[in-house]
Write a protein that holds these residues in place. Structure first.
Motif, PDB file in Angstrom:
ATOM      1  N   ALA A  71      16.225  24.071  -7.010  1.00  0.00           N
ATOM      2  CA  ALA A  71      16.501  25.100  -6.560  1.00  0.00           C
ATOM      3  C   ALA A  71      16.306  25.498  -5.034  1.00  0.00           C
ATOM      4  N   SER A  72      17.038  25.999  -4.758  1.00  0.00           N
ATOM      5  CA  SER A  72      16.673  26.205  -2.888  1.00  0.00           C
ATOM      6  C   SER A  72      15.213  27.419  -2.630  1.00  0.00           C
ATOM      7  N   CYS A  73      14.726  26.682  -1.278  1.00  0.00           N
ATOM      8  CA  CYS A  73      13.325  27.253  -1.526  1.00  0.00           C
ATOM      9  C   CYS A  73      12.884  27.116   0.313  1.00  0.00           C
ATOM     10  N   LYS A  74      11.860  27.623   1.002  1.00  0.00           N
ATOM     11  CA  LYS A  74      11.278  27.623   1.423  1.00  0.00           C
ATOM     12  C   LYS A  74      10.278  26.921   2.105  1.00  0.00           C
ATOM     13  N   SER A  75      10.262  26.029   3.016  1.00  0.00           N
ATOM     14  CA  SER A  75       8.531  25.042   2.969  1.00  0.00           C
ATOM     15  C   SER A  75       8.051  24.757   3.974  1.00  0.00           C
ATOM     16  N   PRO A  76       7.104  24.135   4.588  1.00  0.00           N
ATOM     17  CA  PRO A  76       6.452  24.206   5.377  1.00  0.00           C
ATOM     18  C   PRO A  76       6.986  23.118   6.171  1.00  0.00           C
ATOM     19  N   VAL A  77       6.817  23.257   7.838  1.00  0.00           N
ATOM     20  CA  VAL A  77       6.997  21.657   8.202  1.00  0.00           C
ATOM     21  C   VAL A  77       6.186  21.554  10.200  1.00  0.00           C
ATOM     22  N   ILE A  78       6.218  20.998  10.416  1.00  0.00           N
ATOM     23  CA  ILE A  78       4.751  20.698  11.725  1.00  0.00           C
ATOM     24  C   ILE A  78       6.005  21.449  12.801  1.00  0.00           C
ATOM     25  N   SER A  79       5.719  22.361  12.984  1.00  0.00           N
ATOM     26  CA  SER A  79       5.981  23.157  14.009  1.00  0.00           C
ATOM     27  C   SER A  79       5.873  22.785  15.703  1.00  0.00           C
ATOM     28  N   GLY A  80       7.164  22.868  16.592  1.00  0.00           N
ATOM     29  CA  GLY A  80       6.638  22.424  18.155  1.00  0.00           C
ATOM     30  C   GLY A  80       6.751  20.598  18.388  1.00  0.00           C
ATOM     31  N   LYS A  81       6.302  20.547  19.805  1.00  0.00           N
ATOM     32  CA  LYS A  81       6.592  19.066  20.410  1.00  0.00           C
ATOM     33  C   LYS A  81       5.673  18.321  19.434  1.00  0.00           C
ATOM     34  N   LYS A  82       5.748  17.015  18.834  1.00  0.00           N
ATOM     35  CA  LYS A  82       4.860  15.956  18.034  1.00  0.00           C
ATOM     36  C   LYS A  82       4.071  15.839  19.376  1.00  0.00           C
ATOM     37  N   LEU A  83       3.013  15.683  18.577  1.00  0.00           N
ATOM     38  CA  LEU A  83       2.210  15.118  19.720  1.00  0.00           C
ATOM     39  C   LEU A  83       1.843  13.994  19.949  1.00  0.00           C
ATOM     40  N   CYS A  84       1.060  13.617  20.600  1.00  0.00           N
ATOM     41  CA  CYS A  84       0.868  12.046  21.188  1.00  0.00           C
ATOM     42  C   CYS A  84      -0.614  11.924  21.637  1.00  0.00           C
ATOM     43  N   LEU A  85      -0.907  11.125  20.924  1.00  0.00           N
ATOM     44  CA  LEU A  85      -1.675   9.762  20.654  1.00  0.00           C
ATOM     45  C   LEU A  85      -2.724   8.648  22.272  1.00  0.00           C
ATOM     46  N   VAL A  86      -3.538   8.438  22.673  1.00  0.00           N
ATOM     47  CA  VAL A  86      -4.021   8.285  23.896  1.00  0.00           C
ATOM     48  C   VAL A  86      -4.959   7.371  23.463  1.00  0.00           C
ATOM     49  N   SER A  87      -4.373   5.872  23.714  1.00  0.00           N
ATOM     50  CA  SER A  87      -5.624   4.951  23.586  1.00  0.00           C
ATOM     51  C   SER A  87      -6.972   4.270  24.797  1.00  0.00           C
ATOM     52  N   ILE A  88      -7.574   4.322  24.120  1.00  0.00           N
ATOM     53  CA  ILE A  88      -8.594   3.979  25.231  1.00  0.00           C
ATOM     54  C   ILE A  88      -8.779   2.581  24.977  1.00  0.00           C
ATOM     55  N   LEU A  89      -7.382   1.662  26.009  1.00  0.00           N
ATOM     56  CA  LEU A  89      -8.030   0.164  25.523  1.00  0.00           C
ATOM     57  C   LEU A  89      -9.050  -0.083  26.005  1.00  0.00           C
ATOM     58  N   ARG A  90      -9.596  -1.634  24.902  1.00  0.00           N
ATOM     59  CA  ARG A  90      -8.576  -1.904  23.901  1.00  0.00           C
ATOM     60  C   ARG A  90      -9.222  -1.954  23.102  1.00  0.00           C
ATOM     61  N   ALA A  91     -10.148  -1.014  22.502  1.00  0.00           N
ATOM     62  CA  ALA A  91     -10.739  -1.157  21.171  1.00  0.00           C
ATOM     63  C   ALA A  91      -9.679  -0.329  20.658  1.00  0.00           C
ATOM     64  N   GLY A  92      -9.616   1.118  21.509  1.00  0.00           N
ATOM     65  CA  GLY A  92      -8.785   1.789  20.702  1.00  0.00           C
ATOM     66  C   GLY A  92      -7.074   1.490  20.763  1.00  0.00           C
ATOM     67  N   ASN A  93      -6.812   0.809  20.638  1.00  0.00           N
ATOM     68  CA  ASN A  93      -5.559   0.308  19.979  1.00  0.00           C
ATOM     69  C   ASN A  93      -6.134  -0.378  18.412  1.00  0.00           C
ATOM     70  N   GLY A  94      -7.189  -0.411  18.106  1.00  0.00           N
ATOM     71  CA  GLY A  94      -7.439  -0.899  16.599  1.00  0.00           C
ATOM     72  C   GLY A  94      -7.192   0.168  15.799  1.00  0.00           C
ATOM     73  N   MET A  95      -7.315   1.169  16.224  1.00  0.00           N
ATOM     74  CA  MET A  95      -6.880   3.022  15.369  1.00  0.00           C
ATOM     75  C   MET A  95      -5.844   3.099  15.351  1.00  0.00           C
ATOM     76  N   LEU A  96      -4.314   2.663  16.759  1.00  0.00           N
ATOM     77  CA  LEU A  96      -3.507   3.375  16.871  1.00  0.00           C
ATOM     78  C   LEU A  96      -2.989   3.479  15.313  1.00  0.00           C
ATOM     79  N   ASP A  97      -2.263   2.351  14.721  1.00  0.00           N
ATOM     80  CA  ASP A  97      -1.696   2.115  13.713  1.00  0.00           C
ATOM     81  C   ASP A  97      -2.116   2.535  13.090  1.00  0.00           C
ATOM     82  N   GLY A  98      -3.554   3.372  12.211  1.00  0.00           N
ATOM     83  CA  GLY A  98      -3.609   3.668  11.839  1.00  0.00           C
ATOM     84  C   GLY A  98      -3.261   5.422  11.947  1.00  0.00           C
ATOM     85  N   MET A  99      -3.851   5.610  12.737  1.00  0.00           N
ATOM     86  CA  MET A  99      -3.432   7.172  13.074  1.00  0.00           C
ATOM     87  C   MET A  99      -1.560   7.165  12.966  1.00  0.00           C
ATOM     88  N   ILE A 100      -0.788   5.945  13.575  1.00  0.00           N
ATOM     89  CA  ILE A 100       0.288   5.798  12.861  1.00  0.00           C
ATOM     90  C   ILE A 100       1.202   6.469  11.802  1.00  0.00           C
TER      91      ILE A 100
END
Length: 208
Positions: free
Chosen positions: A59-88
Motif C-alpha cells: 500500500a501507499s503510506c507516509k513514512s519518516p526520513v531524516i530532514s535537513g542537511k546531512k551531518l558532518c563527522l569531524v575526527s580529531i587526528l589521529r585516534a579519532g579516525n578509529g571511530m570514523l568507520d563505525g560512525m559512517i
C-alpha cells in the motif's frame, strides 16, 4: 550541557575487551569501530525527521526520513579516525572533516597541525569524535576551532572520559553535549585516563 553515558550491556561488554591489554590490534580496531556505531545510534537520537510518500508492496503510506542537511563527522587526528568507520557505517551520507592536534608533552596543551572541513560545515550538525576525553584540552581546541568557522550545532562523542576532562569541556563549551561509553576514575600525573585503555592511537594503529 548534557553528558550521556551509554550503559547498554553489549557496548559495555565490548568496552571491557577494548580496555584489556591482551586485546590484539586487529580486535581492538574492530571493537572501537563497533562501539562507535553504537554511540552513533545514541548521538543521533534527536535528529529531525519529516514524512514522505512511499509505496510498499502492499500500500501507499507516509513514512519518516531524516530532514535537513546531512551531518558532518569531524575526527580529531589521529585516534579519532578509529571511530570514523563505525560512525559512517550508520551514517553513510555524512560529510567528514579532520582536525590534526598533538599534545605538547611538557604542557599537555594541544597544538594544531591540520584542519580540513567541508565548505558548508557551518550549515550542518557537526559530531566531533575522539576515543579519549582526558584533560579535555584537545576537545576544547577542536570545538573552539569549529566555532571560529561558524559551526553552531556541535556534539562530542568519546569512548572514555575523565571527570577532569568533562569539567573542562563543560566550562569552555557549556552548549556542547557529550556522549560516552564510560566515565573513568581520574587522570594520572601524565594526563592519561585511569583505568582507561592506554594510548588509543597507538593501540588502533599498532604503533607501540
Amino acid at each position: 550541557m548534557s553528558v550521556i553515558v551509554v550503559n547498554h550491556p553489549l557496548l559495555q561488554h565490548k568496552l571491557t575487551y577494548v580496555r584489556s591489554e591482551d586485546t590484539t590490534t586487529d580486535n581492538f580496531r574492530r571493537l572501537v569501530r563497533e562501539i562507535a556505531s553504537m554511540l552513533a545510534y545514541e548521538v543521533t537520537r534527536d535528529l529531525p525527521t519529516e514524512l514522505i510518500d512511499i509505496k510498499t508492496p502492499v500500500a501507499s503510506c507516509k513514512s519518516p526520513v531524516i530532514s535537513g542537511k546531512k551531518l558532518c563527522l569531524v575526527s580529531i587526528l589521529r585516534a579519532g579516525n578509529g571511530m570514523l568507520d563505525g560512525m559512517i557505517d550508520l551514517l553513510p551520507g555524512a560529510r567528514v572533516g579532520h582536525i590534526g592536534l598533538y599534545r605538547d608533552p611538557e604542557t599537555l596543551e594541544p597544538v594544531e597541525y591540520y584542519f580540513k572541513v567541508p565548505e558548508d560545515i557551518r550549515d550542518r550538525l557537526v559530531i566531533v569524535v575522539d576515543p579519549m576525553l582526558a584533560t579535555g584540552n584537545s576537545a576544547i581546541a577542536a570545538l573552539s576551532r569549529l566555532k571560529e568557522v561558524g559551526v553552531s550545532s556541535l556534539k562530542l562523542v568519546n569512548l572514555l572520559a575523565s571527570p577532569e576532562g568533562i569539567r573542562a569541556v563543560q566550562a569552555a563549551h557549556p552548549d556542547v553535549p557529550i556522549t560516552l561509553a564510560a566515565i573513568d576514575e581520574r587522570l594520572n600525573e601524565h594526563g592519561y585516563i585511569v583505568p582507561g585503555l592506554g594510548d588509543a592511537g597507538d593501540r588502533i594503529f599498532g604503533t607501540k
